[in-house]
Design a protein around this motif. Structure first.
Motif, mmCIF file in Angstrom:
data_model
loop_
_atom_site.group_PDB
_atom_site.id
_atom_site.type_symbol
_atom_site.label_atom_id
_atom_site.label_comp_id
_atom_site.label_asym_id
_atom_site.label_seq_id
_atom_site.Cartn_x
_atom_site.Cartn_y
_atom_site.Cartn_z
ATOM 1 N N ILE A 4 -10.000 -3.245 8.937
ATOM 2 C CA ILE A 4 -9.832 -4.194 7.096
ATOM 3 C C ILE A 4 -10.548 -3.157 6.287
ATOM 4 C CG2 ILE A 4 -10.154 -5.482 5.702
ATOM 5 C CD1 ILE A 4 -7.347 -5.946 7.555
ATOM 6 N N PHE A 13 -7.688 -5.471 0.410
ATOM 7 C CA PHE A 13 -7.498 -5.657 1.867
ATOM 8 C C PHE A 13 -6.526 -4.498 1.906
ATOM 9 C CE2 PHE A 13 -10.464 -9.498 0.928
ATOM 10 C CZ PHE A 13 -12.163 -8.784 1.473
ATOM 11 N N ASN A 15 -5.246 -2.462 6.105
ATOM 12 C CA ASN A 15 -5.234 -2.258 7.042
ATOM 13 C C ASN A 15 -5.714 -0.875 7.761
ATOM 14 O OD1 ASN A 15 -5.737 -4.072 8.977
ATOM 15 N ND2 ASN A 15 -2.995 -4.417 8.439
ATOM 16 N N CYS A 23 -5.062 1.809 -0.219
ATOM 17 C CA CYS A 23 -4.201 0.993 0.316
ATOM 18 C C CYS A 23 -2.664 1.291 0.204
ATOM 19 C CB CYS A 23 -4.206 -0.348 -0.042
ATOM 20 S SG CYS A 23 -3.339 -0.552 -2.350
#
Length: 137
Positions: A4, A13, A15, A23
């Motif tokens: 994260i 946030f 992955n 993102c």
């Protein structure tokens, strides 16, 4: 394995898997901007445009253009006035992390350092030499 991270563009946030450094939403926005820039550069009269001209005409940030050139999405061979700043002096370059002048300076400094190191080692070898004492009969 994914971790994260905060998106450097929007702060959300996401992955991080090593594929994208932003993102999904920001990646989509970058892709849309890329299409705008690419359409602009495909026109014959714009192929020699500078980074400043591209920023002015498309509204895309300089850093994003530099990122695309570094990653190979925009090729300086096709668009000759594109590049990104040298990590040392900031002069525009289009390959590697350092411009040619900084590479030459670094090579020169390395040669000087190596020559000085060889000189010091040579002095140590001479001082370490074997001395023979004369025998008196």
């Amino acid at each position: 394995m994914a971790e994260i991270r905060n998106c450097p563009s929007c702060g959300e946030f996401f992955n991080y898997t090593g594929v994208r450094d932003v993102c999904y939403k920001c990646a989509q926005r970058e892709e849309d901007m890329y299409q705008i820039v690419y359409r602009f550069l495909r026109k014959r009269e714009n192929r020699a445009a500078t980074v400043d001209r591209i920023v002015e005409a498309t509204g895309v940030e300089e850093e994003v253009l530099y990122k695309w050139v570094r990653k190979g999405r925009l090729h300086p061979a096709v668009f000759p006035n594109l590049g990104y700043p040298c990590d040392n002096c900031g002069k525009i370059t289009n390959k590697g992390k350092l411009c040619q002048d900084c590479q030459d300076d670094l090579k020169s400094e390395l040669r000087t350092f190596e020559a000085a190191q060889e000189f010091r080692e040579d002095i140590k070898r001479r001082e370490k030499g074997t001395y023979l004492a004369e025998q008196k009969d």
